[in-house]
Design a protein around this motif. Structure first.
Motif, PDB file in Angstrom:
ATOM      1  N   LEU A   8      29.799  54.345   1.236  1.00  0.00           N
ATOM      2  CA  LEU A   8      29.210  55.380   2.082  1.00  0.00           C
ATOM      3  C   LEU A   8      28.288  56.251   1.255  1.00  0.00           C
ATOM      4  N   THR A   9      27.117  56.555   1.798  1.00  0.00           N
ATOM      5  CA  THR A   9      26.191  57.489   1.181  1.00  0.00           C
ATOM      6  C   THR A   9      25.955  58.635   2.155  1.00  0.00           C
ATOM      7  N   ALA A  10      25.023  59.503   1.814  1.00  0.00           N
ATOM      8  CA  ALA A  10      24.749  60.649   2.687  1.00  0.00           C
ATOM      9  C   ALA A  10      24.323  60.218   4.085  1.00  0.00           C
ATOM     10  N   ARG A  11      23.533  59.132   4.163  1.00  0.00           N
ATOM     11  CA  ARG A  11      23.007  58.710   5.467  1.00  0.00           C
ATOM     12  C   ARG A  11      23.377  57.296   5.858  1.00  0.00           C
ATOM     13  N   LEU A  12      23.969  56.545   4.939  1.00  0.00           N
ATOM     14  CA  LEU A  12      24.131  55.118   5.159  1.00  0.00           C
ATOM     15  C   LEU A  12      25.581  54.660   5.019  1.00  0.00           C
ATOM     16  N   ARG A  13      25.857  53.540   5.668  1.00  0.00           N
ATOM     17  CA  ARG A  13      27.125  52.830   5.510  1.00  0.00           C
ATOM     18  C   ARG A  13      26.798  51.415   5.058  1.00  0.00           C
ATOM     19  N   LEU A  14      27.380  50.998   3.948  1.00  0.00           N
ATOM     20  CA  LEU A  14      27.172  49.660   3.421  1.00  0.00           C
ATOM     21  C   LEU A  14      28.478  48.889   3.567  1.00  0.00           C
ATOM     22  N   ARG A  15      28.446  47.831   4.359  1.00  0.00           N
ATOM     23  CA  ARG A  15      29.650  47.027   4.605  1.00  0.00           C
ATOM     24  C   ARG A  15      29.341  45.568   4.309  1.00  0.00           C
ATOM     25  N   PRO A  16      30.368  44.777   3.976  1.00  0.00           N
ATOM     26  CA  PRO A  16      30.126  43.363   3.685  1.00  0.00           C
ATOM     27  C   PRO A  16      29.463  42.639   4.852  1.00  0.00           C
ATOM     28  N   VAL A  17      28.521  41.761   4.545  1.00  0.00           N
ATOM     29  CA  VAL A  17      27.833  40.990   5.568  1.00  0.00           C
ATOM     30  C   VAL A  17      28.810  39.998   6.196  1.00  0.00           C
ATOM     31  N   SER A  18      28.624  39.720   7.485  1.00  0.00           N
ATOM     32  CA  SER A  18      29.508  38.795   8.201  1.00  0.00           C
ATOM     33  C   SER A  18      28.702  37.973   9.196  1.00  0.00           C
ATOM     34  N   GLU A  22      24.246  37.745  12.235  1.00  0.00           N
ATOM     35  CA  GLU A  22      23.248  36.670  12.309  1.00  0.00           C
ATOM     36  C   GLU A  22      22.021  37.071  13.115  1.00  0.00           C
ATOM     37  N   GLN A  23      22.200  37.600  14.306  1.00  0.00           N
ATOM     38  CA  GLN A  23      21.063  37.901  15.168  1.00  0.00           C
ATOM     39  C   GLN A  23      20.119  38.903  14.519  1.00  0.00           C
ATOM     40  N   ALA A  24      20.671  39.973  13.943  1.00  0.00           N
ATOM     41  CA  ALA A  24      19.829  41.001  13.337  1.00  0.00           C
ATOM     42  C   ALA A  24      19.112  40.471  12.108  1.00  0.00           C
ATOM     43  N   VAL A  25      19.800  39.692  11.296  1.00  0.00           N
ATOM     44  CA  VAL A  25      19.184  39.158  10.079  1.00  0.00           C
ATOM     45  C   VAL A  25      18.071  38.165  10.436  1.00  0.00           C
ATOM     46  N   VAL A  26      18.358  37.239  11.328  1.00  0.00           N
ATOM     47  CA  VAL A  26      17.360  36.233  11.701  1.00  0.00           C
ATOM     48  C   VAL A  26      16.127  36.903  12.312  1.00  0.00           C
ATOM     49  N   ILE A  66      23.168  47.111   5.342  1.00  0.00           N
ATOM     50  CA  ILE A  66      22.830  48.536   5.293  1.00  0.00           C
ATOM     51  C   ILE A  66      22.723  49.032   6.730  1.00  0.00           C
ATOM     52  N   GLU A  67      23.482  50.065   7.064  1.00  0.00           N
ATOM     53  CA  GLU A  67      23.453  50.647   8.404  1.00  0.00           C
ATOM     54  C   GLU A  67      23.243  52.146   8.320  1.00  0.00           C
ATOM     55  N   ASP A  68      22.428  52.688   9.228  1.00  0.00           N
ATOM     56  CA  ASP A  68      22.414  54.132   9.436  1.00  0.00           C
ATOM     57  C   ASP A  68      23.093  54.402  10.775  1.00  0.00           C
ATOM     58  N   THR A  69      22.993  55.604  11.280  1.00  0.00           N
ATOM     59  CA  THR A  69      23.710  55.936  12.509  1.00  0.00           C
ATOM     60  C   THR A  69      23.168  55.189  13.713  1.00  0.00           C
ATOM     61  N   ALA A  70      21.949  54.637  13.601  1.00  0.00           N
ATOM     62  CA  ALA A  70      21.378  53.875  14.710  1.00  0.00           C
ATOM     63  C   ALA A  70      21.720  52.397  14.635  1.00  0.00           C
ATOM     64  N   GLY A  71      22.245  51.935  13.478  1.00  0.00           N
ATOM     65  CA  GLY A  71      22.626  50.539  13.369  1.00  0.00           C
ATOM     66  C   GLY A  71      22.004  49.824  12.185  1.00  0.00           C
ATOM     67  N   PHE A  72      21.733  48.527  12.352  1.00  0.00           N
ATOM     68  CA  PHE A  72      21.304  47.633  11.282  1.00  0.00           C
ATOM     69  C   PHE A  72      19.975  48.060  10.665  1.00  0.00           C
ATOM     70  N   TRP A  87      16.397  43.974   1.060  1.00  0.00           N
ATOM     71  CA  TRP A  87      15.252  44.078   1.960  1.00  0.00           C
ATOM     72  C   TRP A  87      15.633  44.987   3.123  1.00  0.00           C
ATOM     73  N   LEU A  88      14.620  45.612   3.689  1.00  0.00           N
ATOM     74  CA  LEU A  88      14.817  46.530   4.809  1.00  0.00           C
ATOM     75  C   LEU A  88      13.979  46.103   6.000  1.00  0.00           C
ATOM     76  N   ALA A  89      14.515  46.319   7.189  1.00  0.00           N
ATOM     77  CA  ALA A  89      13.739  46.117   8.409  1.00  0.00           C
ATOM     78  C   ALA A  89      12.605  47.138   8.450  1.00  0.00           C
ATOM     79  N   PRO A  90      11.494  46.821   9.087  1.00  0.00           N
ATOM     80  CA  PRO A  90      10.346  47.748   9.105  1.00  0.00           C
ATOM     81  C   PRO A  90      10.702  49.153   9.580  1.00  0.00           C
ATOM     82  N   HIS A  91      11.576  49.277  10.593  1.00  0.00           N
ATOM     83  CA  HIS A  91      11.886  50.608  11.114  1.00  0.00           C
ATOM     84  C   HIS A  91      12.655  51.452  10.111  1.00  0.00           C
ATOM     85  N   ALA A  92      13.254  50.823   9.081  1.00  0.00           N
ATOM     86  CA  ALA A  92      14.050  51.555   8.099  1.00  0.00           C
ATOM     87  C   ALA A  92      13.279  51.845   6.813  1.00  0.00           C
TER      88      ALA A  92
END
Length: 351
Positions: A8-18, A22-26, A66-72, A87-92
């Motif tokens: 956990l960081t100030a704004r983020l939650r880092l959890r193991p990938v599962s 798949e949908q968000a990564v692809v 990597i997740e913030d309060t809005a998600g992936f 790597w980060l999604a463009p919105h992040a």
């Protein structure tokens, strides 16, 4: 690191990938602007590519979503050779998330282990170059490497990070931030995502907000518009384009007899606390309340929030009383302390 390890960081939650990711990564890796800077990721990116990553490449407890309060937001991790990749999604992008997530992963990696960490980037990837430099990585060489997504050979920079260099870089960053004063300005709609993140962090991790559910940007937009309609300010503390906190006030009660009294709210990001950000926000907020013709400002604070109590008292607020067990948070009853500040010396209300 254990499989169920969460950072956990100030704004983020880092959890193991599962497999659920798949949908968000692809979807994200089929954006060529993301994939073009990654050395071994194919483009287009298919579901079977993700399955291969999950089964053959991802390390238990070493690769994180990597997740913030809005998600992936993206992925980050260390491979078996202790090479950092992310790597980060463009919105992040452009929010400091890469640095924040990498600091958490590197802190865990260096906890009790001094083995250096490696990293690299293709020449032209200025975002990664800046992030890695900020983290304390130093260049060790250049070579030509194959970029799978672009199907071509490109100049590539290799870097290394020693444990001492990482800690020195973090200390320097904190010192730099501590020496800067924020710009206090009125919030604009472009700030709503940052305001949402600050609000949700306070809700999830502190007793400053006694609500149960996180909010989205539309919730903050409605709040922003309601404040504007009343002529009430929302102030933000801007540190080099990063929102370090915000403050506002609203009506203390809806009845007409309370129209000269307002109640403040102020929230500061964890990394900006103790650096005068809250005081700077509150000083301007009090003056804005006076400019609105208000007579009294109220602060309602959890009585164990010593920092907030001391901040308000330093600005002239006077503690007036405590409502015992008036609320609940994190499974416990909490007390609500009230403080007041007289904004002017009018003997009678305006007629």
């Amino acid at each position: 690191m254990a499989q169920d390890h969460v950072l956990l960081t100030a704004r983020l939650r880092l959890r193991p990938v599962s497999g659920d990711d798949e949908q968000a990564v692809v979807a994200t890796l089929n954006d060529f602007e993301v994939t073009r800077w990654l050395r071994t990721v194919p483009f287009p990116y298919e579901a079977n590519d993700f399955d291969h990553f999950l089964d053959a490449i991802a390390i238990d407890g070493g690769d994180f979503v990597i997740e913030d309060t809005a998600g992936f937001c993206g992925l980050i991790g260390l491979d078996e050779g202790r090479e950092l990749g992310y790597w980060l999604a463009p919105h992040a992008q452009g929010k400091g998330y890469a640095t924040e997530a990498a600091e958490a992963v590197l802190s865990a990696a260096f906890d009790g282990l001094g083995t250096p960490v490696q990293a690299g980037y293709f020449v032209g990837n200025l975002r990664s170059a800046r992030v890695l430099q900020k983290l304390g990585f130093v260049e060790t060489g250049r070579s030509i490497e194959r970029c799978r997504a672009q199907d071509t050979d490109l100049p590539h920079v290799t870097l290394i990070l020693e444990k001492a260099g990482f800690h020195a870089a973090r200390k320097a960053a904190l010192h730099e931030m501590a020496g800067r004063l924020p710009l206090i300005r009125d919030a604009v709609e472009a700030d709503l995502s940052a305001l949402r993140d600050i609000y949700n962090h306070a809700l999830l991790h502190t007793t400053a907000i006694w609500n149960d559910d996180v909010v989205d940007v539309e919730n903050r937009r409605a709040w922003f518009q309601a404040r504007a309609a009343q002529g009430y300010p929302i102030l933000v503390a801007d540190l080099d384009g990063q929102i370090a906190g915000y403050a506002s006030f609203g009506d203390f009660r809806v009845q007409d007899g309370f129209r000269a009294t307002v109640e403040n709210s102020i929230y500061v990001t964890p990394e900006a606390q103790g650096r005068g950000v809250a005081k700077a926000l509150m000083t301007v907020l009090v003056e804005r309340a006076r400019a609105c013709g208000k007579h009294v400002m109220i602060a309602a604070v959890h009585d164990e929030n010593t920092a907030s109590m001391q901040l308000h008292q330093a600005l002239g607020f006077r503690a007036t009383g405590v409502l015992h067990e008036a609320g609940q948070k994190f499974g416990s009853w909490v007390n609500l302390a009230f403080l007041e500040l007289r904004l002017d010396d009018r003997p009678h209300p305006a007629t």
